[in-house]
Scaffold this motif. Structure first.
Motif, short mmCIF file in Angstrom:
data_model
loop_
_atom_site.label_atom_id
_atom_site.label_comp_id
_atom_site.label_asym_id
_atom_site.label_seq_id
_atom_site.Cartn_x
_atom_site.Cartn_y
_atom_site.Cartn_z
N GLY A 80 -6.93 55.90 -5.88
CA GLY A 80 -6.77 55.21 -7.35
C GLY A 80 -6.01 54.28 -7.57
O GLY A 80 -5.91 53.70 -8.68
N ASN A 81 -5.10 53.79 -6.70
CA ASN A 81 -4.20 52.67 -6.71
C ASN A 81 -5.00 51.32 -6.46
O ASN A 81 -5.74 51.45 -5.60
N VAL A 82 -4.49 50.36 -7.21
CA VAL A 82 -4.84 49.04 -7.09
C VAL A 82 -3.77 47.90 -6.79
O VAL A 82 -2.60 48.19 -7.58
N TYR A 83 -3.47 47.30 -5.71
CA TYR A 83 -2.45 46.46 -5.41
C TYR A 83 -3.01 44.89 -5.35
O TYR A 83 -4.06 44.70 -5.19
N SER A 99 -1.94 52.07 -11.44
CA SER A 99 -2.01 53.15 -10.85
C SER A 99 -2.45 54.28 -12.03
O SER A 99 -2.15 54.22 -13.01
N PRO A 100 -3.16 55.27 -11.53
CA PRO A 100 -3.62 56.13 -12.52
C PRO A 100 -2.63 57.03 -13.05
O PRO A 100 -1.91 57.54 -12.42
N VAL A 101 -2.88 57.18 -14.32
CA VAL A 101 -1.83 58.22 -14.95
C VAL A 101 -2.04 59.63 -14.55
O VAL A 101 -1.16 60.39 -14.19
N LYS A 102 -3.35 60.01 -14.54
CA LYS A 102 -3.70 61.33 -14.15
C LYS A 102 -5.12 61.42 -13.65
O LYS A 102 -5.66 60.51 -13.95
N ASN A 103 -5.27 62.64 -12.91
CA ASN A 103 -6.71 62.75 -12.37
C ASN A 103 -7.13 61.45 -11.71
O ASN A 103 -8.34 60.91 -12.06
#
Length: 196
Positions: A80-83, A99-103
């Motif tokens: 779920g991360n993007v760079y 970055s996803p906070v949750k789920n």
């Protein structure tokens, strides 16, 4: 009538390639291997490797997209991360972008577009369009942050983080990055720095 493309060039690669992404403005191609190694190549008379990047901190790369000007790209990962990767330097600079906070869910779609704000005007017969123009009647506010107050008691303070300057000038190119994940959620980043 059957026509085929003529043979141009051949390059044997050390790893199997999972993703191929062409730069929209230059003769560059990004190859992502099955081992999660990114290789940027310049395609000309021969294929030349510009750089190779292997980072164990990010999860498997699922998708790649380029900034419309071709100077940066973003990668979406399974976790779920993007760079964001800036390729204008001799060695690529990698920054976390989302970055996803949750789920957390796997990134399935990335689209990076230029954004141009155009103020539309609706003409209504018999109505003065300039009568309620708030932008011309109200004073403009300063874009500079106010001075911090001075404490009477000496206290050590953390250094203030300098935020990036938002492009307010209409001549500057503004961009929108759309991030889609496997749960059907869409996140929008304005000029990569602001989440909408």
């Amino acid at each position: 009538m059957s026509e085929s493309f003529g043979f141009f060039n051949e390059k044997l690669l050390a790893d199997n390639v999972r993703i191929i992404s062409w730069c929209p403005t230059a003769d560059l191609v990004l190859l992502v291997s099955t081992k999660n190694t990114m290789t940027l190549c310049r395609i000309g008379v021969q294929v030349d490797k510009v750089w190779t990047l292997k980072d164990s901190t990010w999860a498997d790369i699922k998708i790649v997209t380029w900034k419309p000007n071709g100077k940066e790209l973003v990668i979406g990962c399974v976790d779920g991360n993007v760079y964001r990767i800036n390729i204008t330097y001799p060695k690529p600079k990698v920054y976390p972008c989302w970055s996803p906070v949750k789920n957390a869910a796997s990134i399935t779609s990335l689209v990076w577009i230029n954004y141009e704000y155009k103020k539309t005007q609706t003409d209504i017969e018999g109505f003065d369009i300039d009568a309620f123009d708030l932008e011309s009647s109200l004073p403009t506010l300063s874009e500079q942050p106010p001075e911090e107050p001075v404490s009477r008691i000496p206290v050590s303070r953390r250094k203030k983080i300098q935020l990036p300057i938002k492009p307010f000038n209409s001549t500057e190119t503004q961009t929108l990055l759309f991030i889609g994940n496997a749960k059907g959620q869409i996140h929008i980043r304005y000029c990569i720095i602001l989440h909408i």
